[in-house]
Design a protein around this motif. Structure first.
Motif, mmCIF file in Angstrom:
data_model
loop_
_atom_site.group_PDB
_atom_site.id
_atom_site.type_symbol
_atom_site.label_atom_id
_atom_site.label_comp_id
_atom_site.label_asym_id
_atom_site.label_seq_id
_atom_site.Cartn_x
_atom_site.Cartn_y
_atom_site.Cartn_z
ATOM 1 N N THR A 1 -11.151 4.320 2.279
ATOM 2 C CA THR A 1 -10.025 3.384 2.241
ATOM 3 C C THR A 1 -8.791 4.054 2.806
ATOM 4 O O THR A 1 -8.419 5.157 2.374
ATOM 5 C CB THR A 1 -9.733 2.923 0.803
ATOM 6 O OG1 THR A 1 -10.906 2.303 0.261
ATOM 7 C CG2 THR A 1 -8.575 1.924 0.776
ATOM 8 N N LEU A 2 -8.150 3.427 3.793
ATOM 9 C CA LEU A 2 -6.885 3.902 4.360
ATOM 10 C C LEU A 2 -5.806 2.874 4.045
ATOM 11 O O LEU A 2 -5.948 1.698 4.388
ATOM 12 C CB LEU A 2 -7.009 4.079 5.873
ATOM 13 C CG LEU A 2 -8.032 5.115 6.359
ATOM 14 C CD1 LEU A 2 -8.097 5.122 7.885
ATOM 15 C CD2 LEU A 2 -7.689 6.509 5.844
ATOM 16 N N GLN A 3 -4.765 3.305 3.389
ATOM 17 C CA GLN A 3 -3.681 2.388 3.043
ATOM 18 C C GLN A 3 -2.555 2.490 4.066
ATOM 19 O O GLN A 3 -2.290 3.549 4.632
ATOM 20 C CB GLN A 3 -3.144 2.705 1.640
ATOM 21 C CG GLN A 3 -4.145 2.406 0.530
ATOM 22 C CD GLN A 3 -3.562 2.634 -0.844
ATOM 23 O OE1 GLN A 3 -2.788 3.570 -1.049
ATOM 24 N NE2 GLN A 3 -3.911 1.784 -1.775
ATOM 25 N N TYR A 4 -1.879 1.370 4.288
ATOM 26 C CA TYR A 4 -0.822 1.252 5.269
ATOM 27 C C TYR A 4 0.510 1.635 4.639
ATOM 28 O O TYR A 4 0.857 1.173 3.560
ATOM 29 C CB TYR A 4 -0.765 -0.207 5.752
ATOM 30 C CG TYR A 4 -0.277 -0.379 7.165
ATOM 31 C CD1 TYR A 4 0.992 0.050 7.527
ATOM 32 C CD2 TYR A 4 -1.064 -0.967 8.130
ATOM 33 C CE1 TYR A 4 1.448 -0.116 8.804
ATOM 34 C CE2 TYR A 4 -0.634 -1.149 9.429
ATOM 35 C CZ TYR A 4 0.637 -0.720 9.766
ATOM 36 O OH TYR A 4 1.074 -0.875 11.039
ATOM 37 N N SER A 5 1.282 2.516 5.329
ATOM 38 C CA SER A 5 2.615 2.868 4.841
ATOM 39 C C SER A 5 3.513 3.147 6.042
ATOM 40 O O SER A 5 3.035 3.635 7.075
ATOM 41 C CB SER A 5 2.552 4.104 3.946
ATOM 42 O OG SER A 5 3.832 4.467 3.498
ATOM 43 N N PHE A 6 4.807 2.796 5.909
ATOM 44 C CA PHE A 6 5.762 3.031 7.002
ATOM 45 C C PHE A 6 6.607 4.283 6.771
ATOM 46 O O PHE A 6 7.277 4.765 7.670
ATOM 47 C CB PHE A 6 6.687 1.824 7.154
ATOM 48 C CG PHE A 6 6.008 0.638 7.779
ATOM 49 C CD1 PHE A 6 5.762 0.574 9.132
ATOM 50 C CD2 PHE A 6 5.571 -0.412 6.974
ATOM 51 C CE1 PHE A 6 5.137 -0.509 9.685
ATOM 52 C CE2 PHE A 6 4.931 -1.509 7.533
ATOM 53 C CZ PHE A 6 4.713 -1.547 8.901
ATOM 54 N N ASP A 7 6.589 4.804 5.553
ATOM 55 C CA ASP A 7 7.481 5.910 5.255
ATOM 56 C C ASP A 7 6.926 6.691 4.072
ATOM 57 O O ASP A 7 6.245 6.135 3.209
ATOM 58 C CB ASP A 7 8.887 5.384 4.908
ATOM 59 C CG ASP A 7 9.919 6.484 4.966
ATOM 60 O OD1 ASP A 7 10.054 7.197 3.951
ATOM 61 O OD2 ASP A 7 10.572 6.643 6.012
#
Length: 501
Positions: free
Chosen positions: A492-498
């Motif tokens: 599982t790869l989670q999305y993050s911007f910062d």
């Protein structure tokens, strides 16, 4: 000094139809040499192609052959190549009979008429495809038609594939079916010829008729006072639906059914992996036997980079078959093979699919499964669903059997103490010996069972040895934690911007 016995070398039986009726009864021909002499012995035939394919991959394993006579009643499979027109410019026709590796390239000069072009095709075909089961000749009633006719009768020859390509301005080349292969042979009882000889692999070219193979191998799967188990490998060219039906009807740890999708259009007919199904089965059998052959070099077949896994032996029984390369095969054209979903469905029913690697540059073995799905009561049972599981159990059982038989071949049994200098055995001696064998199977030479204090203790806790001094019988039962194979990876790869959120 005790020296353990290694498991027996691999021995393979190839069953197939020969070209001519050499005998009235099927008899095993032992120790087929690597000198090509089988071609004269069995003629231009299914059996010859199977041996050729095996030897291409593996010249180390002992191979025996069981030749069967072709049907006396029926038709041979026949394709037609019909040429029309006259060449207005030079061009090339290419024919791939039975295999993508067999290329018949015919250069047609400008001004060539259809009959002359047909003659050129036959001449080039005979030169470039001398081992093809489909033999080329001009049709007796049309000088512009080439008949490609199987060397022997039988419905099994219907699986010979073919592909045509290329273009010549002014000439057209059309592929048609002149006759479907018809005629059957009875396989009932043919394996009686093997007697008590053990074959770790039997290659079987009759996917629609596996009862004889299944009955013989299932009866040998776990016999008393011997090791006779083996695996039968066959290949089936058909549709997804037919594969699902065929595999669902089988339930055997001894049968591997390779499933090859089919294609039928105006330029190609046969399996999407363009090889005769009996050639595919024999090739897979050759690689399997090579993997299990001591010190056989495996570099071209394996993606593993582990040093000791580059060489064959019983330890390879626990190495996944998945991703094993078949480097002599040409890749399946993109989008012609089964989808990932269809492959999983076939696997669940007990079928095995061969296809392209991730980069579409080569052919690899997918999940290697047997047709075993349920126990005798009909309950789902994954124990022997994977070929690796069958091979591991076979290696372990043979190792325990051979070495126990050697060690206690002439032992006295006692419930009391054993005496130095005398061949005697009690429960404690037998247990200690079996625990030592477990250690061998867990060691680097075998890596068949799981190692570590907790696994050895599990074996000890579930090892029961009982003596019957009246009958002179030792009864042993045990549980073993076998290796498994890395088959699925879930991440599982989670999305993050910062990094702050």
């Amino acid at each position: 000094l005790w020296v353990a016995i290694s498991n027996a070398p691999q021995r393979v039986l190839i069953v197939g139809i020969q070209q001519t009726n050499a005998s009235t009864a099927a008899e095993v021909v032992s120790n087929i040499p690597n000198d090509g002499s089988h071609r004269a012995m069995f003629g231009n035939s299914m059996l010859t192609q199977m041996i050729d394919a095996f030897k291409e991959h593996n010249e180390q394993t002992v191979v025996d052959a069981l030749p069967l006579n072709p049907p006396t009643i029926g038709d041979a499979e026949q394709y037609t190549l019909t040429i029309t027109g006259t060449a207005t410019a030079s061009g090339v026709f290419e024919i791939n009979p039975e295999s993508a590796r067999t290329r018949v390239r015919v250069t047609i000069p400008a001004g060539t008429d259809s009959a002359t072009a047909a003659d050129a095709i036959v001449t080039k075909y005979q030169a470039d495809a001398p081992k093809a089961l489909l033999e080329a000749a001009i049709d007796g009633s049309s000088a512009s038609t080439v008949n490609l006719t199987a060397a022997h009768k039988g419905e099994d020859t219907i699986d010979c594939g073919i592909q045509i390509s290329g273009s010549v301005a002014g000439l057209s080349l059309a592929l048609g079916v002149g006759a479907n292969g018809t005629g059957t042979i009875s396989t009932t009882g043919v394996l009686d010829a093997i007697g008590s000889q053990r074959y770790q692999t039997i290659v079987w070219p009759f996917p629609h008729d596996v009862d004889e193979l299944k009955n013989v191998l299932d009866a040998r799967f776990n016999v008393s006072n011997d090791v006779l188990d083996g695996v039968g490998i066959t290949c089936h060219n058909d549709t997804h639906g037919e594969h699902m039906t065929t595999c669902a009807a089988l339930n055997s740890p001894s049968i591997v059914m390779i499933c090859n999708n089919v294609l039928d259009n105006n330029y190609r007919n046969g399996g999407v992996l363009l090889e005769n199904p009996w050639v595919i089965a024999s090739s897979v059998a050759a690689v399997r036997a090579l993997r299990l052959t001591e010190d056989a070099l495996l570099t071209q077949y394996l993606t593993s980079i582990a040093a000791r896994d580059q060489f064959g032996g019983p330890a390879l029984a626990s190495l996944p078959y998945f991703n094993t390369s078949l480097p002599l095969f040409k890749p399946v054209p993109i989008n012609l093979g089964y989808s990932d979903t269809e492959v999983l469905e076939i696997n669940e029913k007990g079928g095995m699919v061969i296809g392209n690697n991730q980069s579409q540059t080569g052919v690899i073995i997918g999940e290697a499964v047997t047709t075993y799905k349920t126990d005798v009561a009909g309950n789902p049972d994954p124990t022997y669903h994977f070929l690796n599981s069958v091979d591991q159990a076979s290696v372990a059982r043979e190792y325990f059997y051979l070495n126990t038989k050697k060690r206690f071949a002439q032992s006295r049994l006692t419930n009391g103490a054993v005496k130095d200098g005398r061949d005697m055995a009690n429960v404690q001696v037998i247990r200690a010996f079996l625990i030592g064998l477990y250690g061998d199977l867990a060691g680097p030479d075998y890596v068949i069972v799981q190692d570590g204090p907790e696994y050895v203790q599990f074996f000890k806790d579930n090892l029961d040895v009982e003596l019957d001094l009246v009958a002179g019988k030792v009864t042993i039962s045990a549980k073993i934690c076998y290796m498994s194979q890395a088959r699925q990876w879930i991440g599982t790869l989670q999305y993050s911007f910062d990094v702050e959120g």
